[in-house]
Scaffold this motif. Structure first.
Motif, PDB file in Angstrom:
ATOM      1  N   PHE A   5      -0.709  -5.190 -11.826  1.00  0.00           N
ATOM      2  CA  PHE A   5       0.285  -5.592 -10.831  1.00  0.00           C
ATOM      3  C   PHE A   5       1.057  -6.829 -11.295  1.00  0.00           C
ATOM      4  O   PHE A   5       2.256  -6.947 -11.067  1.00  0.00           O
ATOM      5  CB  PHE A   5      -0.407  -5.870  -9.490  1.00  0.00           C
ATOM      6  N   ALA A   6       0.378  -7.716 -11.956  1.00  0.00           N
ATOM      7  CA  ALA A   6       1.025  -8.948 -12.428  1.00  0.00           C
ATOM      8  C   ALA A   6       2.045  -8.654 -13.523  1.00  0.00           C
ATOM      9  O   ALA A   6       3.046  -9.365 -13.652  1.00  0.00           O
ATOM     10  CB  ALA A   6      -0.023  -9.931 -12.930  1.00  0.00           C
ATOM     11  N   ASP A   7       1.814  -7.598 -14.300  1.00  0.00           N
ATOM     12  CA  ASP A   7       2.732  -7.252 -15.375  1.00  0.00           C
ATOM     13  C   ASP A   7       3.946  -6.461 -14.900  1.00  0.00           C
ATOM     14  O   ASP A   7       4.866  -6.237 -15.694  1.00  0.00           O
ATOM     15  CB  ASP A   7       1.991  -6.451 -16.463  1.00  0.00           C
ATOM     16  N   LEU A   8       3.966  -6.035 -13.674  1.00  0.00           N
ATOM     17  CA  LEU A   8       5.102  -5.256 -13.149  1.00  0.00           C
ATOM     18  C   LEU A   8       6.329  -6.147 -12.987  1.00  0.00           C
ATOM     19  O   LEU A   8       6.223  -7.366 -12.780  1.00  0.00           O
ATOM     20  CB  LEU A   8       4.753  -4.641 -11.795  1.00  0.00           C
ATOM     21  N   ALA A   9       7.463  -5.500 -13.034  1.00  0.00           N
ATOM     22  CA  ALA A   9       8.720  -6.223 -12.807  1.00  0.00           C
ATOM     23  C   ALA A   9       8.813  -6.614 -11.332  1.00  0.00           C
ATOM     24  O   ALA A   9       8.170  -6.016 -10.459  1.00  0.00           O
ATOM     25  CB  ALA A   9       9.892  -5.344 -13.194  1.00  0.00           C
ATOM     26  N   PHE A  10       9.628  -7.617 -11.040  1.00  0.00           N
ATOM     27  CA  PHE A  10       9.784  -8.119  -9.673  1.00  0.00           C
ATOM     28  C   PHE A  10      10.238  -7.010  -8.711  1.00  0.00           C
ATOM     29  O   PHE A  10       9.782  -6.928  -7.578  1.00  0.00           O
ATOM     30  CB  PHE A  10      10.773  -9.293  -9.669  1.00  0.00           C
ATOM     31  N   ARG A  11      11.131  -6.152  -9.165  1.00  0.00           N
ATOM     32  CA  ARG A  11      11.642  -5.052  -8.352  1.00  0.00           C
ATOM     33  C   ARG A  11      10.493  -4.148  -7.888  1.00  0.00           C
ATOM     34  O   ARG A  11      10.431  -3.738  -6.738  1.00  0.00           O
ATOM     35  CB  ARG A  11      12.661  -4.250  -9.164  1.00  0.00           C
ATOM     36  N   TRP A  12       9.556  -3.825  -8.788  1.00  0.00           N
ATOM     37  CA  TRP A  12       8.422  -2.959  -8.441  1.00  0.00           C
ATOM     38  C   TRP A  12       7.417  -3.686  -7.554  1.00  0.00           C
ATOM     39  O   TRP A  12       6.769  -3.069  -6.706  1.00  0.00           O
ATOM     40  CB  TRP A  12       7.751  -2.431  -9.704  1.00  0.00           C
ATOM     41  N   LYS A  13       7.278  -4.982  -7.754  1.00  0.00           N
ATOM     42  CA  LYS A  13       6.372  -5.747  -6.895  1.00  0.00           C
ATOM     43  C   LYS A  13       6.838  -5.739  -5.437  1.00  0.00           C
ATOM     44  O   LYS A  13       6.038  -5.773  -4.521  1.00  0.00           O
ATOM     45  CB  LYS A  13       6.258  -7.182  -7.402  1.00  0.00           C
ATOM     46  N   ILE A  14       8.121  -5.706  -5.251  1.00  0.00           N
ATOM     47  CA  ILE A  14       8.685  -5.636  -3.899  1.00  0.00           C
ATOM     48  C   ILE A  14       8.672  -4.195  -3.388  1.00  0.00           C
ATOM     49  O   ILE A  14       8.375  -3.933  -2.222  1.00  0.00           O
ATOM     50  CB  ILE A  14      10.129  -6.199  -3.884  1.00  0.00           C
ATOM     51  N   ALA A  15       8.965  -3.232  -4.244  1.00  0.00           N
ATOM     52  CA  ALA A  15       9.127  -1.838  -3.830  1.00  0.00           C
ATOM     53  C   ALA A  15       7.798  -1.156  -3.498  1.00  0.00           C
ATOM     54  O   ALA A  15       7.726  -0.331  -2.558  1.00  0.00           O
ATOM     55  CB  ALA A  15       9.857  -1.052  -4.906  1.00  0.00           C
ATOM     56  N   LEU A  16       6.732  -1.450  -4.230  1.00  0.00           N
ATOM     57  CA  LEU A  16       5.461  -0.745  -4.019  1.00  0.00           C
ATOM     58  C   LEU A  16       4.886  -0.937  -2.604  1.00  0.00           C
ATOM     59  O   LEU A  16       4.497   0.044  -1.965  1.00  0.00           O
ATOM     60  CB  LEU A  16       4.442  -1.153  -5.083  1.00  0.00           C
ATOM     61  N   PRO A  17       4.822  -2.149  -2.058  1.00  0.00           N
ATOM     62  CA  PRO A  17       4.330  -2.271  -0.675  1.00  0.00           C
ATOM     63  C   PRO A  17       5.238  -1.571   0.338  1.00  0.00           C
ATOM     64  O   PRO A  17       4.754  -0.978   1.302  1.00  0.00           O
ATOM     65  CB  PRO A  17       4.300  -3.780  -0.421  1.00  0.00           C
ATOM     66  N   ILE A  18       6.537  -1.621   0.100  1.00  0.00           N
ATOM     67  CA  ILE A  18       7.466  -0.950   1.019  1.00  0.00           C
ATOM     68  C   ILE A  18       7.273   0.558   0.952  1.00  0.00           C
ATOM     69  O   ILE A  18       7.263   1.238   1.984  1.00  0.00           O
ATOM     70  CB  ILE A  18       8.921  -1.367   0.707  1.00  0.00           C
ATOM     71  N   ILE A  19       7.097   1.093  -0.244  1.00  0.00           N
ATOM     72  CA  ILE A  19       6.862   2.534  -0.404  1.00  0.00           C
ATOM     73  C   ILE A  19       5.541   2.916   0.265  1.00  0.00           C
ATOM     74  O   ILE A  19       5.452   3.941   0.951  1.00  0.00           O
ATOM     75  CB  ILE A  19       6.886   2.919  -1.899  1.00  0.00           C
TER      76      ILE A  19
END
Length: 97
Positions: A5-19
């Motif tokens: 999770f720490a290596d993910l891009a900022f966009r994915w860090k925001i998108a995954l909880p929303i998804i």
């Protein structure tokens, strides 16, 4: 897992909880729709099948109670016309029941 999770891009860090929340929302909505359709089916079965039967039982109970009251009234003393009216009421209520 945390490193992934720490290596993910900022966009994915925001998108995954929303998804994840969107999936949960869709799941909850689908279960709600399914529950409502089951409730409608159950309500339809109640009104088409059980309520007429309950109505018939209620009418039979009322007629038997009226016959019982007429029968109990026959035990008391009274005029011949009154006794005949009670007998007629008793017979009619038994026939209806």
């Amino acid at each position: 897992m945390l490193r992934l999770f720490a290596d993910l891009a900022f966009r994915w860090k925001i998108a995954l909880p929303i998804i994840g929340l969107a999936v949960l929302l869709l799941l909850t909505g689908g279960l709600g729709v399914r529950g409502i359709s089951q409730e409608v089916e159950s309500s339809t079965r109640l009104t088409e099948r059980y309520l007429p039967a309950i109505s018939l039982l209620l009418n039979a109970d009322r007629d038997l109670y009226q016959a019982f009251v007429a029968e109990r009234s026959l035990l008391g003393a009274g005029s011949a016309a009154h006794l005949q009216a009670l007998r007629d009421s008793h017979a009619e209520n038994l026939q209806q029941a």
